[in-house]
Design an enzyme around this catalytic site. Structure first.
Site, PDB file in Angstrom:
ATOM      1  N   SER A   1     -10.019  38.836 -14.883  1.00  0.00           N
ATOM      2  CA  SER A   1      -8.673  38.290 -14.405  1.00  0.00           C
ATOM      3  C   SER A   1      -8.808  36.920 -14.033  1.00  0.00           C
ATOM      4  O   SER A   1      -7.889  36.264 -13.782  1.00  0.00           O
ATOM      5  CB  SER A   1      -7.995  39.043 -13.466  1.00  0.00           C
ATOM      6  OG  SER A   1      -7.470  40.371 -14.294  1.00  0.00           O
TER       7      SER A   1
ATOM      8  N   LYS B   1      -6.994  34.286 -15.804  1.00  0.00           N
ATOM      9  CA  LYS B   1      -5.465  34.157 -15.874  1.00  0.00           C
ATOM     10  C   LYS B   1      -5.126  32.747 -15.748  1.00  0.00           C
ATOM     11  O   LYS B   1      -4.179  32.155 -16.124  1.00  0.00           O
ATOM     12  CB  LYS B   1      -5.002  35.239 -15.249  1.00  0.00           C
ATOM     13  CG  LYS B   1      -5.339  36.686 -16.117  1.00  0.00           C
ATOM     14  CD  LYS B   1      -4.758  37.770 -15.119  1.00  0.00           C
ATOM     15  CE  LYS B   1      -5.102  39.181 -15.836  1.00  0.00           C
ATOM     16  NZ  LYS B   1      -5.060  40.374 -14.881  1.00  0.00           N
TER      17      LYS B   1
ATOM     18  N   TYR C   1      -6.512  38.999 -25.814  1.00  0.00           N
ATOM     19  CA  TYR C   1      -6.655  39.288 -24.101  1.00  0.00           C
ATOM     20  C   TYR C   1      -8.154  39.804 -23.654  1.00  0.00           C
ATOM     21  O   TYR C   1      -8.866  39.439 -22.648  1.00  0.00           O
ATOM     22  CB  TYR C   1      -5.640  39.837 -23.797  1.00  0.00           C
ATOM     23  CG  TYR C   1      -5.686  40.371 -22.233  1.00  0.00           C
ATOM     24  CD1 TYR C   1      -5.321  39.420 -21.199  1.00  0.00           C
ATOM     25  CD2 TYR C   1      -5.999  41.738 -21.913  1.00  0.00           C
ATOM     26  CE1 TYR C   1      -5.600  39.663 -19.798  1.00  0.00           C
ATOM     27  CE2 TYR C   1      -5.930  42.112 -20.478  1.00  0.00           C
ATOM     28  CZ  TYR C   1      -5.992  41.104 -19.697  1.00  0.00           C
ATOM     29  OH  TYR C   1      -5.876  41.615 -18.229  1.00  0.00           O
TER      30      TYR C   1
HETATM   31  N1  GLN Z   1      -9.725  43.093 -18.278  1.00  0.00           N
HETATM   32  C1  GLN Z   1      -9.195  43.774 -17.180  1.00  0.00           C
HETATM   33  C2  GLN Z   1      -7.916  44.739 -17.636  1.00  0.00           C
HETATM   34  O1  GLN Z   1      -7.253  43.984 -18.221  1.00  0.00           O
HETATM   35  C3  GLN Z   1      -8.790  42.810 -16.319  1.00  0.00           C
HETATM   36  C4  GLN Z   1      -8.266  42.985 -14.982  1.00  0.00           C
HETATM   37  C5  GLN Z   1      -8.624  42.216 -13.801  1.00  0.00           C
HETATM   38  O2  GLN Z   1      -9.613  41.650 -13.774  1.00  0.00           O
HETATM   39  N2  GLN Z   1      -7.979  42.773 -12.591  1.00  0.00           N
HETATM   40  O3  GLN Z   1      -8.033  45.665 -17.343  1.00  0.00           O
END
Ligand code: GLN
Length: 426
Positions: free
Chosen positions: A63, A66, A188
């Site tokens: 994440s 993001k 993603y």
């Molecule tokens: N790839 C992970 C997911 O989508 C990313 C989530 C995260 O790092 N909090 O579940």
């Protein structure tokens, strides 16, 4: 040794024994992470990298990607259109929650999965291959080197990513996803599987702190107004439902990820990244949260903390020759926080006599010293003494008080003239 590194090492030493939290295992490949991995990296606006612990161990960005992809989308579609498609309100829900606006299907913010998947779909491209290539190029420019994908993490994530696919389909059915749900989820997953180190993440965070210009490569990666928006969303939403306590205790825009990465940006000062896989209940890495709390206090990093007037800190750095004596003199003014302190240390290095000699720090116009810089100065002066230099500090009471508790290896004088006289005659 270097005082900034010393300070990171100190934080690392105090926290490495912390055993709270749990390594994420809902993506099978993440469960193989070593819970003892723990690295801290910091990159300053001067482009210097400082590190403590294991900072070259690769892990998937998850994440932490993001905010960077959000900044890319802002450039592609413009801020209004991006806001129309993804809101900027903290959801108060876990990262993988179905935080969609009733009726429109608009996700609550780009830092949780739903919003991030919608953001990925906004990256302008002719198809999924080009879309991912642009994302990877963007992340690479932020990091200042060419990044790649951890194929094992990607395969593991794609094999178990039904919840994220479901989010993509939900948004698609509500009309809030601008691309094919299956393809977007796949892009993603790839984005989350990009391989980085703590040092890479620190450079990426420093690029945000530096208004979008990578302080190591000098490349303007994204325009400054988009960075301001990105950092704002990180400040309110970057730590999931731990965001409120985080802003209170640390006070920096930040983003965490399930592989144990965390970035924080201190605007105009530095970017910092921590890697430590065990997570707390909100999905944030335990040691990283504690480390940033300590650093924020030591260096006065809270964005609500008034930094005082900004002016040139180092006002003089030169060498005086007196008979066969070489005396290095550095003069500074104002409040010593992180950036000022880094400049001061650099100036001390430049004028330190090449053979054991004399050094004067004229801090008579320094009006405040934060605990981190005070400890750092004490160690710089201790280092000079250990290398055979005789050191004098001309300073007000504030410096003497700030360095209390550190071994004193220097003479203190009230005025620069007294310090110079001591170096000439002592
Ligand atoms: N790839 C992970 C997911 O989508 C990313 C989530 C995260 O790092 N909090 O579940």
């Amino acid at each position: 040794m270097d005082p900034v590194t010393d300070s990171l090492n100190e934080v690392h030493r105090r926290l490495r024994g912390l055993r709270d939290g749990k390594v994420a295992d809902y993506i099978p490949q993440l469960a193989t992470a070593d819970p003892d991995d723990f690295g801290i990296a910091l990159v300053s606006m001067a482009g210097h990298t400082y590190r403590a612990g294991r900072t070259d161990r690769p892990f998937s960005i998850q994440s932490v990607s993001k905010p960077f992809v959000y900044a890319l989308a802002l450039g592609d579609l413009g801020p209004e259109e991006v806001l129309r498609r993804v809101d900027v309100e903290p959801s108060g829900n876990p990262f993988n929650a179905i935080s969609l606006e009733p009726g429109t299907g608009r996700p609550a913010n780009p830092m949780i999965n739903a919003g991030a998947i919608a953001t990925t779909a906004m990256v302008r491209a002719d198809g999924p291959a080009e879309r991912f290539r642009r994302i990877l190029d963007c992340l690479s420019a932020f990091a200042g080197r060419v990044l790649d994908v951890d194929e094992e993490v990607y395969a593991s994530e794609a094999a178990t990513g039904d919840r994220n696919r479901a989010l993509a389909y939900l948004m698609h059915s509500a009309g809030s996803l601008g691309a094919d749900p299956e393809e977007t989820a796949d892009t993603y997953f790839r984005q989350c599987s990009v391989r980085v180190t703590a040092v890479d993440l620190a450079v990426m965070a420093a690029t945000l702190a530096n208004g979008g210009r990578n302080p190591v490569t000098g490349v303007q990666v994204v325009p400054e107004p988009h960075v301001v928006r990105t950092l704002s969303v990180m400040a309110t939403c970057g730590m999931y439902d731990g965001a409120g306590a985080w802003l209170l205790n640390v006070g920096l825009p930040a983003k965490s990820g399930v592989s144990g990465g965390l970035i924080a940006a201190s605007p105009a000062r530095f970017g910092v990244a921590v890697h430590s896989p065990p997570l707390d209940g909100a999905g944030n890495p335990v040691r990283a949260v504690a480390a940033l709390g300590m650093m924020s206090e030591r260096f006065g990093l809270h964005i609500m903390h008034g930094p005082g007037l900004r002016a040139t800190t180092v006002t003089g750095a030169r060498r005086l020759e007196h008979g066969d004596r070489t005396i290095g003199v550095v003069t500074a003014q104002g409040i010593l926080e992180f950036t000022e302190f880094e400049a001061l240390v650099q100036a001390v290095r430049e004028v330190t006599p090449p053979v054991p000699g004399w050094m004067i720090l004229d801090l008579t116009a320094v009006t405040g010293v934060l605990p981190g810089p005070a400890a750092g100065l004490a160690s710089v002066l201790g280092d000079l003494a250990a290398r055979g230099h005789r050191t004098a500090v001309a300073a007000q009471e504030t410096f003497v008080e700030a360095t209390e508790g550190h071994p004193r290896t220097w003479e203190v004088f009230r005025t620069r003239e007294e310090a110079v006289a001591w170096c000439r005659n002592g």
